[in-house]
Design an enzyme around this catalytic site. Structure first.
Site, PDB file in Angstrom:
ATOM      1  N   ARG A 211       0.839  -1.205   0.000  1.00 23.50           N
ATOM      2  CA  ARG A 211       0.000   0.000   0.000  1.00 23.50           C
ATOM      3  C   ARG A 211       0.866   1.244   0.000  1.00 23.50           C
ATOM      4  O   ARG A 211       2.021   1.210   0.374  1.00 23.50           O
ATOM      5  CB  ARG A 211      -0.895   0.020   1.257  1.00 23.50           C
ATOM      6  CG  ARG A 211      -2.038  -0.969   1.196  1.00 23.50           C
ATOM      7  CD  ARG A 211      -2.919  -0.832   2.432  1.00 23.50           C
ATOM      8  NE  ARG A 211      -3.475   0.499   2.535  1.00 23.50           N
ATOM      9  CZ  ARG A 211      -3.259   1.332   3.566  1.00 23.50           C
ATOM     10  NH1 ARG A 211      -2.507   0.967   4.569  1.00 23.50           N
ATOM     11  NH2 ARG A 211      -3.811   2.527   3.585  1.00 23.50           N
TER      12      ARG A 211
ATOM     13  N   ARG B 134      -0.396   5.610  19.392  1.00 32.74           N
ATOM     14  CA  ARG B 134       0.362   6.785  19.836  1.00 32.74           C
ATOM     15  C   ARG B 134       1.165   6.402  21.075  1.00 32.74           C
ATOM     16  O   ARG B 134       0.601   5.809  22.015  1.00 32.74           O
ATOM     17  CB  ARG B 134      -0.620   7.913  20.179  1.00 32.74           C
ATOM     18  CG  ARG B 134       0.008   9.269  20.096  1.00 32.74           C
ATOM     19  CD  ARG B 134      -1.033  10.322  20.169  1.00 32.74           C
ATOM     20  NE  ARG B 134      -1.617  10.427  21.487  1.00 32.74           N
ATOM     21  CZ  ARG B 134      -2.823  10.935  21.738  1.00 32.74           C
ATOM     22  NH1 ARG B 134      -3.568  11.350  20.747  1.00 32.74           N
ATOM     23  NH2 ARG B 134      -3.275  11.024  22.961  1.00 32.74           N
TER      24      ARG B 134
ATOM     25  N   LYS C  40       2.406  -7.238  12.244  1.00 34.37           N
ATOM     26  CA  LYS C  40       1.734  -7.460  10.960  1.00 34.37           C
ATOM     27  C   LYS C  40       2.027  -8.855  10.390  1.00 34.37           C
ATOM     28  O   LYS C  40       3.171  -9.207  10.116  1.00 34.37           O
ATOM     29  CB  LYS C  40       2.183  -6.383   9.966  1.00 34.37           C
ATOM     30  CG  LYS C  40       1.488  -6.499   8.620  1.00 34.37           C
ATOM     31  CD  LYS C  40       1.525  -5.192   7.891  1.00 34.37           C
ATOM     32  CE  LYS C  40       1.035  -5.325   6.466  1.00 34.37           C
ATOM     33  NZ  LYS C  40       0.863  -4.042   5.806  1.00 34.37           N
TER      34      LYS C  40
HETATM   35  C1  BTN Z   1       0.297  -3.895   2.292  1.00 28.79           C
HETATM   36  O1  BTN Z   1       1.050  -2.941   2.064  1.00 28.79           O
HETATM   37  O2  BTN Z   1       0.017  -4.212   3.440  1.00 28.79           O
HETATM   38  C2  BTN Z   1      -0.288  -4.705   1.170  1.00 28.79           C
HETATM   39  C3  BTN Z   1       0.615  -5.827   0.778  1.00 28.79           C
HETATM   40  C4  BTN Z   1       0.066  -6.689  -0.338  1.00 28.79           C
HETATM   41  C5  BTN Z   1       1.090  -7.669  -0.852  1.00 28.79           C
HETATM   42  C6  BTN Z   1       0.517  -8.638  -1.839  1.00 28.79           C
HETATM   43  S1  BTN Z   1       1.607  -9.976  -2.160  1.00 28.79           S
HETATM   44  C7  BTN Z   1       0.597 -10.503  -3.492  1.00 28.79           C
HETATM   45  C8  BTN Z   1       0.116  -9.261  -4.184  1.00 28.79           C
HETATM   46  N1  BTN Z   1       1.058  -8.857  -5.216  1.00 28.79           N
HETATM   47  C9  BTN Z   1       1.636  -7.684  -4.940  1.00 28.79           C
HETATM   48  O3  BTN Z   1       2.493  -7.123  -5.640  1.00 28.79           O
HETATM   49  N2  BTN Z   1       1.171  -7.217  -3.774  1.00 28.79           N
HETATM   50  C10 BTN Z   1       0.156  -8.084  -3.200  1.00 28.79           C
END
Ligand code: BTN
Length: 268
Positions: free
Chosen positions: A67, A266, A131
């Protein structure tokens, strides 16, 4: 009946199909050793008319996307990285879709009896506060907006080459000490849960998943800081989410409705 895949068996199309049983006709699963990003590959396929239910899993991504323009780190065999192409009926509102996907992931992980699973707005799955999985939903340009690619990355084991910055924030399924399911079994269970959730979402929207999301909300009532690409950081108390999946943040200026950004607890 198909014998269950053994935990050490590598991801295979045949094993996923066997585990999906009667649902296997709803999915067209491909597994590749390597690609840049499974999301990028499926977005390209969406533009050339690939059907709903197309799935691409990669053992290794060379340019995995996260993201907010970040890259997604994953190490071969230590993670499950896949994308699912889904075509919703015309005019379906996609508000809250990524949160509904988070609910489906959490449900599958809970069925594995993994303790400490929670959701962090907008769509991270946490294991004991770290995470474990991320979701990236992308829309293909040039196709109707109801066509989405849902990318999911789940850490299975803690990789030896995990970047320093992720050491204290990332979790892996193996951290739980529970026996890991075979990756094919895990993928089949996730696709089954996604099929249920996405079908329900098409009919009832995010409202159908909101309570389940709130039941798992890691930061409910807690003091957080919101980072956004478009505004100054904002501090407030997490007051849940609305029926569109927007975060409700109680700030000194009142309750604000947040649709994008990243929150962190925070420091006290
Ligand atoms: C995040 O930033 O939390 C989202 C991560 C999403 C990763 C997955 S792995 C499979 C798919 N292909 C990608 O390039 N990204 C998503």
């Amino acid at each position: 009946m198909n014998p269950a895949a053994s935990p050490d068996e590598p991801l295979s199309i045949a094993a996923v199909a066997a585990e999906l049983r009667e649902l296997s006709c709803r999915f067209d699963v491909d597994v590749v050793a390597e690609c840049d990003s499974t999301n990028a590959r499926l977005l390209a396929q969406a533009e050339t008319g690939a059907p709903s239910g197309r799935v691409l899993a990669a053992l290794r991504q060379t340019a995995g996307r996260g993201r907010r323009g970040r890259s997604w780190f994953s190490s071969a065999n230590d993670s499950l990285t896949f994308s699912l192409l889904w075509r919703f009926p015309p005019n379906t509102s996609l508000a809250g879709l990524s949160l509904a996907v988070g609910v489906a992931l959490a449900r599958v992980l809970e069925e594995l009896e993994l303790p400490g699973v929670a959701l962090k707005w907008p769509n991270d799955v946490l294991l004991n506060g770290r995470k474990l999985a991320g979701v990236l939903i992308e829309l293909a340009p040039g196709v109707p907006p109801q066509v989405v690619v849902i990318g999911i990355g789940i850490n299975l084991r803690r990789p030896r080459d995990l970047p320093e910055a992720l050491q204290s924030t990332a979790a892996a399924l193996a951290d739980s000490g529970l026996p890991l399911p075979a990756t094919s079994t895990l993928l089949a269970r996730l696709l089954t849960a996604l099929s249920t959730e996405l079908t329900r979402f098409a009919v009832a929207g995010f409202a159908s998943a909101r309570e389940q999301w709130l039941d798992r909300h890691a930061f409910q009532g807690r003091a957080v800081r919101l980072l956004s690409d478009f505004a100054e950081p904002l501090e407030g108390l997490c007051r849940g989410i609305d029926s569109d999946g927007a975060l409700l943040l109680e700030t000194v200026a009142g309750v604000q409705r947040i649709i994008t950004g990243e929150i962190s607890l925070r420091p006290a």
